[in-house]
Scaffold this motif. Structure first.
Motif, PDB file in Angstrom:
ATOM      1  N   PHE A  73       1.078   9.035  -6.228  1.00  0.00           N
ATOM      2  CA  PHE A  73       1.330  10.470  -6.086  1.00  0.00           C
ATOM      3  C   PHE A  73       2.425  10.960  -7.038  1.00  0.00           C
ATOM      4  O   PHE A  73       2.308  12.032  -7.621  1.00  0.00           O
TER       5      PHE A  73
ATOM      6  N   PRO B 152      -5.425  19.309  -6.672  1.00  0.00           N
ATOM      7  CA  PRO B 152      -6.089  18.688  -5.514  1.00  0.00           C
ATOM      8  C   PRO B 152      -6.986  17.509  -5.899  1.00  0.00           C
ATOM      9  O   PRO B 152      -7.039  16.518  -5.183  1.00  0.00           O
ATOM     10  N   LEU B 153      -7.680  17.628  -7.038  1.00  0.00           N
ATOM     11  CA  LEU B 153      -8.535  16.516  -7.472  1.00  0.00           C
ATOM     12  C   LEU B 153      -7.700  15.295  -7.827  1.00  0.00           C
ATOM     13  O   LEU B 153      -8.045  14.166  -7.480  1.00  0.00           O
TER      14      LEU B 153
ATOM     15  N   ILE C 178      -4.548   3.619  -2.418  1.00  0.00           N
ATOM     16  CA  ILE C 178      -4.854   2.677  -1.331  1.00  0.00           C
ATOM     17  C   ILE C 178      -5.533   1.429  -1.886  1.00  0.00           C
ATOM     18  O   ILE C 178      -5.157   0.297  -1.581  1.00  0.00           O
TER      19      ILE C 178
ATOM     20  N   ALA D 126      -4.755  14.638  -6.698  1.00  0.00           N
ATOM     21  CA  ALA D 126      -4.170  14.108  -5.468  1.00  0.00           C
ATOM     22  C   ALA D 126      -5.196  13.276  -4.715  1.00  0.00           C
ATOM     23  O   ALA D 126      -4.883  12.205  -4.197  1.00  0.00           O
ATOM     24  N   ALA D 127      -6.446  13.756  -4.683  1.00  0.00           N
ATOM     25  CA  ALA D 127      -7.492  13.002  -3.984  1.00  0.00           C
ATOM     26  C   ALA D 127      -7.708  11.646  -4.653  1.00  0.00           C
ATOM     27  O   ALA D 127      -7.855  10.621  -3.977  1.00  0.00           O
TER      28      ALA D 127
ATOM     29  N   PHE E  87      -2.241  23.502 -12.247  1.00  0.00           N
ATOM     30  CA  PHE E  87      -2.160  23.070 -10.855  1.00  0.00           C
ATOM     31  C   PHE E  87      -3.487  23.253 -10.123  1.00  0.00           C
ATOM     32  O   PHE E  87      -3.659  22.777  -9.021  1.00  0.00           O
ATOM     33  N   TYR E  88      -4.402  23.957 -10.770  1.00  0.00           N
ATOM     34  CA  TYR E  88      -5.733  24.113 -10.199  1.00  0.00           C
ATOM     35  C   TYR E  88      -6.402  22.757 -10.021  1.00  0.00           C
ATOM     36  O   TYR E  88      -7.198  22.549  -9.119  1.00  0.00           O
TER      37      TYR E  88
ATOM     38  N   HIS F  85       1.036  27.094 -18.223  1.00  0.00           N
ATOM     39  CA  HIS F  85       0.392  28.081 -17.363  1.00  0.00           C
ATOM     40  C   HIS F  85       0.138  27.415 -16.021  1.00  0.00           C
ATOM     41  O   HIS F  85      -0.139  26.214 -15.971  1.00  0.00           O
TER      42      HIS F  85
ATOM     43  N   LEU G 206       0.831   4.018  -2.903  1.00  0.00           N
ATOM     44  CA  LEU G 206       0.578   5.440  -2.659  1.00  0.00           C
ATOM     45  C   LEU G 206       1.706   6.297  -3.228  1.00  0.00           C
ATOM     46  O   LEU G 206       1.455   7.312  -3.894  1.00  0.00           O
TER      47      LEU G 206
ATOM     48  N   VAL H 220       0.838  -1.209   0.000  1.00  0.00           N
ATOM     49  CA  VAL H 220       0.000   0.000   0.000  1.00  0.00           C
ATOM     50  C   VAL H 220       0.872   1.258   0.000  1.00  0.00           C
ATOM     51  O   VAL H 220       0.578   2.231  -0.702  1.00  0.00           O
ATOM     52  N   THR H 221       1.945   1.235   0.768  1.00  0.00           N
ATOM     53  CA  THR H 221       2.856   2.386   0.776  1.00  0.00           C
ATOM     54  C   THR H 221       3.466   2.586  -0.608  1.00  0.00           C
ATOM     55  O   THR H 221       3.505   3.711  -1.127  1.00  0.00           O
TER      56      THR H 221
ATOM     57  N   LEU I 147      -4.930   9.348  -3.832  1.00  0.00           N
ATOM     58  CA  LEU I 147      -5.067   8.807  -2.477  1.00  0.00           C
ATOM     59  C   LEU I 147      -5.989   7.588  -2.483  1.00  0.00           C
ATOM     60  O   LEU I 147      -5.649   6.516  -1.988  1.00  0.00           O
TER      61      LEU I 147
END
Lengths: 184, 125
Positions: free
Chosen positions: A127, A152-153, A163, A155-156, A148-149, A144, A123, A119-120, A159
């Motif tokens: 990422f 977060p999505l 897992i 990255a989620a 990076f906007y 541009h 992950l 799992v590690t 995650l």
């Protein structure tokens, strides 16, 4: 170039080692998963389960990093050929993701196994996979900071799928330890 | 469920926690789009007043139709009243994001917010 078997009818015969067969089997499984996954609808380009990485993790765990590199890169090249994406932007994004996550897996393979399971590794790979893709996208496709906007999505999803894929790989390794006996 | 959880080793929990933390931090870090810091009032395109969005105050601009009243509050600003016929800029309400803009075209007045660095304003969309 000298053909190895001039006394035979065929001009060139490539010697196939057991290593080659094993890597080809795993790569075939990874390619099948990435083709199947391409049929799944995605809410956002780039958000994918990355099921082929389960195979890469299993290979890393039982046959080492070198084999994982082969399977991962064969998966990217052959998978893109099958999907008609070879040398398209998506291919380079996949390649960048595969290369960065393989680099991370080289480190993950050195972690003590008593403490860190698949799992590690999963992950870390997930990422760094999105990290590599975002970096290439920022440098080449979308020069541009707006890309990076979406980070977060991504990255989620890394995650969640990191897992889940890690758990599936751990389960496979637990249930079929004899199939993946470490030859080394 | 239990069989799945048994597959997690101690370090895996730590890694998952760290990853969740990265995700948690990335949202506010990358999705705020900066903070609005100043309100800029323009008449006929010329800046007539500029206020930091720190303390509440009101400001009146005299345009061709009459007075447009601007209200500043900590972190936000709005057009409180305007003599224009359709009241679009008043109905827009509070502006909070950097580069948001309310335009009272009939009275030639606009109110916009600026952040630390200029980028697209809301009419770009």
């Amino acid at each position: 170039m000298t053909a190895s078997t001039t006394d035979h009818e065929r001009a060139i015969e490539l010697p196939v080692t057991p290593d080659d067969r094993r890597i080809a089997r795993y790569a075939a499984a990874a390619i099948a998963l990435s083709v199947a996954e391409a049929a799944l609808p995605s809410p956002l380009p780039g958000v994918k389960p990355g099921l082929a990485n389960i195979v890469v993790l299993v290979v890393l765990w039982s046959h080492g990093w070198r084999d994982a590199v082969w399977v991962s890169l064969l998966r990217v090249v052959a998978g893109s050929l099958l999907l008609g994406q070879f040398l398209a932007p998506g291919f380079f994004l996949a390649l960048a993701g595969a290369l960065t996550s393989l680099a991370a897996l080289a480190g993950a393979a050195r972690l003590p196994r008593r403490w860190f399971g698949p799992v590690t590794a999963s992950l870390l790979a997930a990422f760094t996979h999105i990290g590599g893709q975002l970096l290439l996208a920022r440098l080449w496709l979308v020069p541009h900071d707006g890309v990076f906007y979406l980070a977060p999505l991504f990255a989620a999803s890394a995650l969640v799928f990191g897992i889940v894929n890690g758990l599936i790989a751990a389960r496979l390794l637990q249930e079929h330890p004899h199939d993946h006996a470490n030859p080394a | 469920m239990k069989t799945w959880l048994a597959l997690l080793r101690p370090g895996d929990w730590a890694a998952a926690l760290a990853a969740a933390l990265v995700v948690g931090v990335s949202f506010p870090l990358l999705w705020t789009g900066g903070r609005a810091e100043r309100a800029v009032v323009r008449l006929d395109g010329r800046v007539v007043a500029e206020f930091p969005l720190s303390s509440p105050r009101r400001y009146a601009v005299a345009g061709p139709l009459g007075e447009t009243l601007i209200e500043i509050a900590p972190g936000r600003a709005r057009v409180l009243s305007d003599p224009g016929p359709r009241q679009y800029c008043v109905k827009q309400g509070w502006l909070t994001r950097p580069n948001a803009i309310a335009i009272c075209a009939p009275n030639h007045v606009s109110l916009s917010l600026s952040g630390r660095d200029p980028s697209h304003d809301s009419i770009n969309y």
